[in-house]
Design an enzyme around this catalytic site. Structure first.
Site: not given
Length: 246
Positions: A79-80, A118
């Site tokens: 998704t990044a 993250h």
């Protein structure tokens, strides 16, 4: 019987594209390619506010400058990467690399910028890097919606009854872990890229929330909007399949 497979999210994305897993965590970007074969579960999603990927660099850059830069991204189907392409469709050079390699690569000058996810959200400054733009903040300002990162999907072939049962089991497991936070700590450390207890706690606190127990109406709306924008941008294929097998 459940067989555990532990991999980074882009590896799981690619395994799901081969339909090699019955149930798996994937990026919502990858889910855009998987809707015909997999359904989303209500439990296990990662979304919220203030939790999106961040573009970082060594030098001070304006967001309008990134299209000319060499940018590291943690995987094609993350998704990044989708958020980056929605934010700036004209980027000339994107380099795919494992998420845990991006910060060192930017710090060493192998790439100009990197999209961190993250634990990297909490540690990039330790490497002398600076924020170029928070893509999650951009998404929230652009849409007013939660930031949809990833979810748990299940093969539609398993059938409605088993899919519903698995969704209940998953929710119960998450609820158990939230009520007994010390029990899974050693297991988490076995796979964490950052071993500091404070960073691990921040990471869990940011990405595990009420929407992880149940994605809810706001979460569904955010996922639908992300997929819609991805389709309109020509990044993901159109699908008429519903998100869930209800």
């Amino acid at each position: 019987m459940v067989e555990e497979v532990v991999e980074d999210v882009e590896s799981l994305n690619r395994m799901a594209l081969k339909r090699a897993l019955d149930v798996t965590k994937v990026s919502f970007h990858a889910f855009g390619f998987l809707r015909d074969h997999y359904a989303l579960l209500h439990a296990g999603a990662a979304l919220g506010r203030g939790c999106g990927p961040i573009i970082v660099s060594r030098e001070k850059l304006g967001p309008d400058m990134i299209r000319r830069k060499r940018i590291a991204v943690p995987g094609t189907y993350t998704t990044a990467n989708l958020l980056l392409r929605l934010f700036e469709p004209e980027i000339k050079e994107i380099v795919m690399m494992p998420f845990d390699r991006i910060i060192p690569a930017v710090a060493a000058g192998e790439v100009d910028c990197g999209v961190v996810i993250h634990e990297g959200r909490f540690t990039y400054r330790l490497y002398g890097l600076r924020e170029v733009i928070d893509l999650g903040r951009w998404w929230e300002e652009e849409t007013g919606l939660l930031i949809p990162l990833g979810g748990i999907i299940i093969d539609r072939r398993l059938g409605k009854d088993l899919i519903h049962r698995f969704d209940r089991w998953l929710r119960a497991s998450i609820q158990y872990a939230l009520e007994r936070r010390d029990e899974p700590r050693d297991y988490i450390k076995d796979f964490a890229q950052e071993m500091d207890d404070g960073v691990i706690s921040e990471h869990i606190g940011l990405y595990v929330n009420d929407y992880t127990l149940d994605i809810g109406k706001d979460g569904i709306k955010a996922v639908e909007q992300l997929l819609k924008m991805g389709e309109e941008a020509g990044v993901i294929p159109h699908s008429d399949k519903p998100l869930f097998l209800d």
